[in-house]
Design a protein around this motif. Structure first.
Motif, short mmCIF file in Angstrom:
data_model
loop_
_atom_site.label_atom_id
_atom_site.label_comp_id
_atom_site.label_asym_id
_atom_site.label_seq_id
_atom_site.Cartn_x
_atom_site.Cartn_y
_atom_site.Cartn_z
N GLN A 1 39.05 18.64 42.55
CA GLN A 1 39.97 19.74 42.28
C GLN A 1 41.19 19.25 41.49
O GLN A 1 41.71 18.19 41.77
N GLU B 1 46.24 22.37 39.82
CA GLU B 1 46.27 23.81 39.51
C GLU B 1 45.28 24.59 40.38
O GLU B 1 45.60 25.65 40.94
N MET B 2 44.05 24.07 40.52
CA MET B 2 43.04 24.76 41.34
C MET B 2 43.47 24.77 42.81
O MET B 2 43.29 25.78 43.51
N ASN C 1 46.39 27.33 43.20
CA ASN C 1 45.91 28.71 43.11
C ASN C 1 45.13 29.10 44.36
O ASN C 1 45.29 30.21 44.89
N ALA C 2 44.28 28.20 44.83
CA ALA C 2 43.50 28.50 46.05
C ALA C 2 44.44 28.68 47.24
O ALA C 2 44.28 29.62 48.03
N ILE D 1 47.49 29.73 47.27
CA ILE D 1 48.22 30.99 47.16
C ILE D 1 47.31 32.17 47.44
O ILE D 1 47.65 33.08 48.20
N GLN D 2 46.12 32.18 46.83
CA GLN D 2 45.21 33.30 47.04
C GLN D 2 44.75 33.39 48.49
O GLN D 2 44.59 34.47 49.04
N GLU D 3 44.54 32.24 49.10
CA GLU D 3 44.10 32.23 50.49
C GLU D 3 45.28 32.44 51.44
O GLU D 3 45.08 32.68 52.62
N ASP D 4 46.50 32.31 50.93
CA ASP D 4 47.72 32.45 51.73
C ASP D 4 47.64 31.61 53.00
O ASP D 4 47.83 32.10 54.12
N ARG E 1 55.51 28.70 41.09
CA ARG E 1 54.95 30.01 41.48
C ARG E 1 55.78 30.69 42.56
O ARG E 1 55.33 31.68 43.13
N VAL F 1 56.44 29.75 45.61
CA VAL F 1 55.82 29.70 46.93
C VAL F 1 56.43 28.51 47.67
O VAL F 1 56.12 27.37 47.38
N ARG G 1 50.11 36.39 44.35
CA ARG G 1 50.76 35.86 45.55
C ARG G 1 51.05 36.98 46.55
O ARG G 1 50.75 36.87 47.74
N ALA H 1 47.94 38.37 48.15
CA ALA H 1 47.47 37.45 49.20
C ALA H 1 48.27 37.64 50.48
O ALA H 1 47.73 37.67 51.59
N ARG H 2 49.59 37.79 50.33
CA ARG H 2 50.44 37.97 51.51
C ARG H 2 50.19 39.32 52.18
O ARG H 2 50.22 39.42 53.41
N SER I 1 47.14 39.05 54.27
CA SER I 1 47.43 38.34 55.53
C SER I 1 48.13 39.26 56.52
O SER I 1 47.84 39.23 57.72
N ARG J 1 34.25 29.44 48.70
CA ARG J 1 34.97 29.10 47.47
C ARG J 1 34.36 27.92 46.73
O ARG J 1 34.55 27.78 45.53
N GLN K 1 34.83 27.66 42.54
CA GLN K 1 36.10 27.04 42.22
C GLN K 1 36.37 26.93 40.72
O GLN K 1 37.51 26.81 40.31
N ALA L 1 39.01 29.11 39.63
CA ALA L 1 40.29 29.07 40.36
C ALA L 1 41.49 29.05 39.42
O ALA L 1 42.58 29.43 39.81
N PHE M 1 40.67 36.60 41.41
CA PHE M 1 41.35 36.38 42.71
C PHE M 1 40.25 36.20 43.75
O PHE M 1 39.37 37.05 43.88
N ILE M 2 40.29 35.08 44.46
CA ILE M 2 39.25 34.82 45.47
C ILE M 2 39.93 34.64 46.82
O ILE M 2 40.85 33.84 46.96
N ARG M 3 39.47 35.39 47.80
CA ARG M 3 40.04 35.30 49.13
C ARG M 3 38.92 35.14 50.15
O ARG M 3 38.00 35.95 50.21
#
Lengths: 141, 307
Positions: A40, A43-44, A47-48, A50-53, A80, A82, B8, B11-12, B15, B95, B99, B102, B108-110
């Motif tokens: 990874q 950057e990857m 991003n992961a 943030i998207q996954e929070d 970003r 965060v 961002r 995503a929040r 959650s 994921r 990836q 990404a 956007f992947i969750r």
């Protein structure tokens, strides 16, 4: 609610046996663990995260590139906007680099001798003290 | 492209709903207040990908992302993996196959843990789809946990359902069993370079021919992209064909919510003092198991429940 953790393997390091053992141990401790696989880029990873929070990003690194990878990850998170995701490091990291990583904002460094129980307890402790819910509550107040 | 800040905050918002801090209306309102809501009301096409574990669903989703992106469309993926019923922990590994997207701001992947839900999705999956829609994604792909024959909740969420299978999971009798095969808008036999792919596709085609709806049966090798253009064409045709699944979806969702409410009520009733007295009796052997069940059902809602 469960702690959500991203287990990330940056760079060219091709060994993820340890990362998978960690993922499994955190799962058994009741955490939700996102695993992204090998190779990874910062950057990857960001991003992961943030998207996954996630609450925590755990970066496993055995290749010695930690002083290249962690500054990029921390910079990207700031860029970003965060600031509520905790970053921890694991793997083979020389002792004299630990203060440098902490100065970058890495909350904890788990070396190769850390047990899975050390990891679980460490992550639970750090999330309670610095996790996103604590951070977001503070931001709203 | 969907801005980093929107990603961002999406995503929040997911959650917040997932963890019960707000409901989907609250999350949508907050999302709009941040200036992120591109639209309200369903506009994204929602594609459901379901099938057994290891059939290649995530790899296929990776290829679909590639196809939609090549067409200039933005894509959100909600990928569900199972939670442990014992520890509530989960490893979310979908994921890994996706990836390479990404770094793409159009994607956007969750990942979501299924938590308490047993129907192949997570309790908040439907709400996550609505939020991704509000954020302006053109396509939302929902990948279920690896399912067996009866996890069908995807029908309440997706406009188009792709059932992914692989060669040699059973003979033609499997294709006429109830459940998973009934909800497919199309079948994909993935890993079609393996022995038995043609036979599996033929079994499905025979089954499909007996039905009233036209259901394509396609073969793919998601690993190298073989068969993907035909799958994308079939999806494009379904996406333009109107919402024939709406009635089924709404019925299913109403039943699901009513069932969830009933389960919550039952769990609350089991915590009552009256129920504790019954359970104490059970522990002390002053009441039989069957009598305890009847007594608890009576506490819950009268004799109608006791059977």
């Amino acid at each position: 609610m469960p702690i959500k953790v991203l287990v990330a393997k940056p760079g060219l390091d091709g060994h993820d046996r340890g990362a998978k053992i960690v993922a499994r141990a955190l799962r058994d401790a009741g955490m939700e663990v996102v695993y992204t696989g090998l190779h990874q880029t910062p950057e990857m990873i960001v991003n992961a995260a943030i998207q996954e929070d996630v609450d925590v990003v755990g970066v496993s690194i055995l290749s010695g590139a930690h002083m290249t990878v962690f500054p990029k990850i921390m910079d990207l998170l700031h860029e970003r906007e965060v600031d509520d995701i905790v970053v921890v490091a694991g793997g083979v990291i020389q002792e004299n680099d630990v203060p440098k990583l902490r100065a970058l904002g890495v909350r904890e460094v788990f070396n190769a001798e850390a047990s899975t129980q050390d990891l679980i307890e460490g992550i639970e402790r750090i999330v309670a003290a610095h996790g996103r819910d604590a951070a977001r509550r503070a931001a709203q107040a | 492209m969907i801005a980093h800040r929107v990603q961002r905050d999406l995503a929040r918002a997911i959650s917040a709903v997932e963890n019960g801090h707000t409901d989907v209306r609250g999350a949508l309102a907050q999302f709009a207040a941040l200036g992120h809501a591109q639209r309200n009301g369903a506009r994204a096409d929602v594609i459901g990908i379901t099938g057994p574990p290891g059939a290649g669903k995530s790899t296929l989703v990776d290829r679909l992302i590639e196809g939609f992106r090549a067409n200039g469309e933005t894509v959100a993926v909600i990928a569900v993996d199972p939670s442990s019923p014992f520890t509530h922990g989960a490893v979310l590994g979908d994921r890994v196959r996706m990836q390479r997207h990404a770094g793409d701001r159009g994607v956007f992947i969750r990942s979501m843990a299924s938590r308490t839900a047993g129907g192949g999705l997570a309790p908040a999956t439907r709400d996550a789809v609505r939020l991704a829609d509000a954020a302006g994604f053109d396509v939302v792909i929902v990948e279920t946990v690896g399912v067996g024959q009866v996890e069908l909740e995807i029908v309440a969420v997706a406009d188009v359902i792709v059932v992914v299978t692989v060669p040699a999971l059973g003979d033609s009798v499997q294709t006429i069993k109830a459940g998973l095969t009934e909800i497919a808008d199309m079948f994909v036999v993935n890993m079609a370079d393996r022995p038995g792919a043609n036979a599996t596709a033929l079994d499905l085609k025979h089954m499909v021919r007996e039905g009233a709806r036209e259901i394509p049966v396609l073969q793919t090798v998601a690993q190298d992209g073989t068969g993907l253009p035909a799958l994308l064409d079939a999806l494009a045709a379904k996406r333009g064909a109107g919402d024939s699944n709406a009635v089924r979806a709404v019925r299913f969702e109403v039943v699901r919510r009513a069932r969830d409410a009933a389960v919550r009520a039952a769990l609350a009733a089991l915590d009552s003092d009256d129920a504790s007295a019954v359970l104490d009796g059970l522990r002390d052997h002053t009441i039989s198991r069957n009598d305890a069940v009847d007594a608890l059902l009576a506490i819950l809602g009268g004799p109608a429940h006791a059977h």
